[in-house]
Motif scaffolding. Structure first.
Motif, short mmCIF file in Angstrom:
data_model
loop_
_atom_site.label_atom_id
_atom_site.label_comp_id
_atom_site.label_asym_id
_atom_site.label_seq_id
_atom_site.Cartn_x
_atom_site.Cartn_y
_atom_site.Cartn_z
N LYS A 249 0.86 -1.18 0.00
CA LYS A 249 0.00 0.00 0.00
C LYS A 249 0.90 1.23 0.00
O LYS A 249 1.71 1.42 0.91
CB LYS A 249 -0.90 -0.02 1.24
CG LYS A 249 -1.94 1.08 1.29
CD LYS A 249 -2.78 0.93 2.57
CE LYS A 249 -3.77 2.07 2.73
NZ LYS A 249 -4.51 1.97 4.02
N ILE A 250 0.77 2.06 -1.04
CA ILE A 250 1.71 3.16 -1.26
C ILE A 250 0.99 4.51 -1.18
O ILE A 250 -0.07 4.69 -1.80
CB ILE A 250 2.39 3.02 -2.63
CG1 ILE A 250 3.03 1.63 -2.78
CG2 ILE A 250 3.42 4.11 -2.84
CD1 ILE A 250 3.44 1.30 -4.20
N ALA A 251 1.58 5.45 -0.47
CA ALA A 251 1.07 6.82 -0.41
C ALA A 251 1.86 7.70 -1.37
O ALA A 251 3.07 7.53 -1.53
CB ALA A 251 1.18 7.37 1.00
N VAL A 252 1.17 8.64 -2.02
CA VAL A 252 1.80 9.57 -2.95
C VAL A 252 1.64 10.99 -2.41
O VAL A 252 0.52 11.40 -2.08
CB VAL A 252 1.19 9.46 -4.36
CG1 VAL A 252 1.89 10.43 -5.32
CG2 VAL A 252 1.27 8.03 -4.87
N LEU A 253 2.74 11.73 -2.33
CA LEU A 253 2.68 13.09 -1.84
C LEU A 253 2.40 14.07 -2.97
O LEU A 253 2.71 13.80 -4.14
CB LEU A 253 4.01 13.47 -1.17
CG LEU A 253 4.44 12.62 0.02
CD1 LEU A 253 5.74 13.15 0.60
CD2 LEU A 253 3.36 12.56 1.10
N GLY A 254 1.84 15.21 -2.62
CA GLY A 254 1.66 16.28 -3.60
C GLY A 254 2.96 17.03 -3.81
O GLY A 254 3.95 16.82 -3.09
N LEU A 255 2.97 17.91 -4.78
CA LEU A 255 4.15 18.73 -5.05
C LEU A 255 4.09 20.07 -4.34
O LEU A 255 5.07 20.53 -3.76
CB LEU A 255 4.29 18.95 -6.56
CG LEU A 255 5.38 19.93 -7.01
CD1 LEU A 255 6.76 19.38 -6.69
CD2 LEU A 255 5.25 20.21 -8.51
N ASN A 256 2.93 20.68 -4.36
CA ASN A 256 2.76 22.04 -3.84
C ASN A 256 2.31 22.04 -2.38
O ASN A 256 1.87 21.01 -1.85
CB ASN A 256 1.71 22.76 -4.70
CG ASN A 256 2.15 22.89 -6.14
OD1 ASN A 256 3.12 23.55 -6.44
ND2 ASN A 256 1.43 22.22 -7.05
N PRO A 257 2.41 23.19 -1.70
CA PRO A 257 1.87 23.28 -0.34
C PRO A 257 0.39 22.89 -0.33
O PRO A 257 -0.36 23.23 -1.24
CB PRO A 257 2.05 24.77 0.00
CG PRO A 257 3.20 25.21 -0.86
CD PRO A 257 3.06 24.44 -2.13
N HIS A 258 0.01 22.14 0.69
CA HIS A 258 -1.37 21.68 0.83
C HIS A 258 -1.84 20.87 -0.38
O HIS A 258 -3.03 20.87 -0.71
CB HIS A 258 -2.32 22.86 1.09
CG HIS A 258 -1.91 23.73 2.23
ND1 HIS A 258 -1.88 23.28 3.53
CD2 HIS A 258 -1.49 25.03 2.26
CE1 HIS A 258 -1.46 24.26 4.32
NE2 HIS A 258 -1.21 25.32 3.57
#
Length: 359
Positions: free
Chosen positions: A204-213
């Protein structure tokens, strides 16, 4: 012949803490219960550091090739003949030159199958540059030597695993470099590595965003909406269990990472700063996607503490164990598949099967 895993060790910058953490690790004989270590360096350089640490009772078994390594000893291969001027705690051209000689010989043996895995002590990415080394770091050098199309910088510890979409590139280039296909490819690599190297059946993999929030619905940037979300949806459709994009600050701040087997960050510091904050002493840098196994401690040359006998070897020890475990996991998986093929039974889904299906 011993079936024990042979771990090659490149010594890194001779003026840094590399040999200190190597010697502190190998002075513990219990390491030999797990693997056969082979250090690529030179007896005189090693002797200098050994005396500085007061390890008078520790000696290497000097061999001319990895095939002659004694599985009951810590082994050493001399990679040059001349004397080396050591200036502890200082970045010098000499430090880079001999770090490269060690790395080149160890990598040669790795590519040729003389050793099963490589653990790299820290280099100085500036002083190692030469006509034969024009790379941002170990990762890119080993990618070229292995002939791998793509690799993943994968920081691993007991509690957290973090991969990055973009590695050693300037921050100003990150947004223009990231593409949907690149994110999908990195998710495939994480998924495959978790299955093949760590034996996690359904990662199970989480992906982060690039920008703040994570862009705040487009208010703070459109990359999440236009690139990252479509990548997550495509990867999910191909059987990769992934979710996001998550705002990086809150994701780590409230320990959401504990709900996942791995995290994909968009750029170097977004992933490595929280990783090192959470698991600095036990963290390991693993290069996924190579045809062979390579790990390293997650710290640098440590010039400021070099020669003071205060460097913590924990991360290097973990890197040694991680390399050993990954090699053993791959061996067991290969043996399992071979047994099933011989018995005519149904082959269980493997990491390569997942990759083929995803393609």
């Amino acid at each position: 012949m011993s079936n024990k895993v042979k771990i090659g060790i490149s010594i890194g910058d001779v003026n840094g803490i590399g040999l200190e953490v190597i010697l502190k690790t190998l002075a513990n004989n219990s390491i030999l219960d797990y693997c056969t270590p082979i250090v690529y360096g030179h007896t005189k350089v090693v002797s200098y550091h050994r005396k500085a640490l007061g390890l008078t009772d520790f000696n290497f078994n000097v061999v001319t090739s990895a095939s002659l390594a004694n599985p009951k000893k810590a082994n050493l291969i001399n990679c040059w003949e001349e004397d080396v001027k050591i200036e502890i705690g200082v970045s010098t051209e000499i430090g880079g030159k001999y770090a490269l000689l060690s790395l080149e010989k160890a990598t040669e043996d790795l590519v040729n199958g003389e050793i099963d895995a490589l653990v790299t002590a820290p280099i100085n990415k500036f002083n190692i540059q030469s006509e034969t080394f024009k790379f941002p770091g170990h990762t890119e050098y080993l990618q070229e030597r292995s002939g791998s199309k793509d690799v993943l910088m994968f920081l691993i510890s007991e509690d957290l695993r973090v991969g990055v979409v973009t590695g050693h590139i300037p921050l100003k280039d990150v947004a223009s470099t990231i593409t949907k296909d690149m994110i999908v490819q990195k998710l495939k690599m994480i998924n495959e590595s978790l299955k093949k190297d760590f034996w996690i059946e359904k990662p199970k993999i989480a992906v982060l965003g690039l920008n703040p929030h994570a862009g705040d619905n487009g208010l703070l940037g459109s990359e999440e909406r236009d690139i990252i979300m479509p990548a997550i949806e495509e990867a999910f459709d191909k059987g990769i269990i992934c979710f996001g994009p998550y705002p990086a600050d809150g994701f780590f701040g409230n320990s959401t990472y504990k709900q996942f087997d791995a995290v994909l960050a968009m750029y170097h510091d977004q992933g490595l700063v929280p990783f090192k904050s959470i698991a600095f002493s036990t963290g390991v840098n693993y290069t996924a996607g190579l045809k062979f196994v390579r790990t390293s401690p997650d710290h640098g040359t440590g010039y400021d503490i070099a020669g003071k006998n205060v460097a913590d070897p924990t991360s290097f020890i973990e890197a040694l164990f991680a390399a050993t475990h990954i090699v053993k996991n791959r061996r067991e998986q290969e043996q399992l598949l071979n047994n099933q093929l011989r018995s005519g039974g149904k082959i269980i889904e493997t990491a390569s099967d997942v990759k083929d299906d995803a393609n």
